[in-house]
Design an enzyme around this catalytic site. Structure first.
Site, PDB file in Angstrom:
ATOM      1  CB  CYS A 196     -10.760  -3.027   0.223  1.00  0.00           C
ATOM      2  SG  CYS A 196      -9.949  -2.435  -1.288  1.00  0.00           S
ATOM      3  CG  ASN A 244      -1.897   1.116   1.223  1.00  0.00           C
ATOM      4  OD1 ASN A 244      -1.519   2.274   1.198  1.00  0.00           O
ATOM      5  ND2 ASN A 244      -3.166   0.783   1.277  1.00  0.00           N
ATOM      6  CB  CYS A 300      -8.138  -5.121  -3.707  1.00  0.00           C
ATOM      7  SG  CYS A 300      -7.055  -3.683  -3.477  1.00  0.00           S
ATOM      8  CD  GLU A 306      -4.993  -6.210  -1.637  1.00  0.00           C
ATOM      9  OE1 GLU A 306      -5.583  -6.763  -0.699  1.00  0.00           O
ATOM     10  OE2 GLU A 306      -4.718  -4.996  -1.641  1.00  0.00           O
ATOM     11  CG  HIS A 317      -5.645  -0.428  -1.906  1.00  0.00           C
ATOM     12  ND1 HIS A 317      -6.896  -0.843  -1.532  1.00  0.00           N
ATOM     13  CD2 HIS A 317      -5.645   0.923  -1.787  1.00  0.00           C
ATOM     14  CE1 HIS A 317      -7.629   0.209  -1.192  1.00  0.00           C
ATOM     15  NE2 HIS A 317      -6.898   1.296  -1.353  1.00  0.00           N
TER      16      HIS A 317
END
Length: 151
Positions: free
Chosen positions: A84, A46, A87, A59, A57
């Site tokens: 989240c 992140n 993502c 990911e 983020h």
């Protein structure tokens, strides 16, 4: 030929990214993407704070680092925290085969939604990931809330 990594070895790479992000003053969430044979395609963290980019983020940073792939359906995305909804959309859009999650305690994100779509989501229940997220949420609720869109 690359030897296949076990789940913990793959998570360890994402954890290292989370630690780096925290040391840079950022949010401790790391990600990594692997082929089935254990080849690391990309790792990231992140970088909301570091790059002033709310879309970066763990990911998404790993996804960008992995570069273009002919397909994603045979890849595993590893993340220190349940992805989240943002993502999760990326994971769904590109139809990742599997997602390994280090912490499903402090945030559940879109995990159930991904599972309902048939994506294999594995909760590794990593004590280190759970602790790292919980400590960060307590220490920096302002930054945590900004990251999850509640700022």
């Amino acid at each position: 030929m690359t030897r296949a990594l076990d789940d913990q070895a793959m998570l360890d790479i994402a954890i290292e990214q989370a630690r780096i992000g925290l040391s840079e003053g950022g949010i401790p969430v790391g990600g990594a993407i692997f082929r089935a044979d254990g080849t690391l395609l990309g790792a990231g963290r992140n970088r909301l704070v570091q790059n002033n980019d709310p879309s970066m983020h763990g990911e998404t940073d790993a996804f960008r680092a992995a570069g273009r792939q002919p397909r994603y359906t045979d890849l595993t995305l590893v993340t220190t925290l349940a992805p989240c909804r943002y993502c999760s959309g990326l994971i769904s859009q590109f139809r990742f085969k599997k997602v390994l999650v280090g912490d499903y305690v402090n945030a559940q994100g879109g995990v159930e939604w991904l599972r309902a779509q048939g994506i294999d989501v594995v909760d590794l229940a990593s004590p280190e990931c759970i602790r790292m997220t919980a400590e960060f949420q307590q220490r920096r609720p302002d930054l945590w809330n900004e990251c999850i869109g509640d700022g």
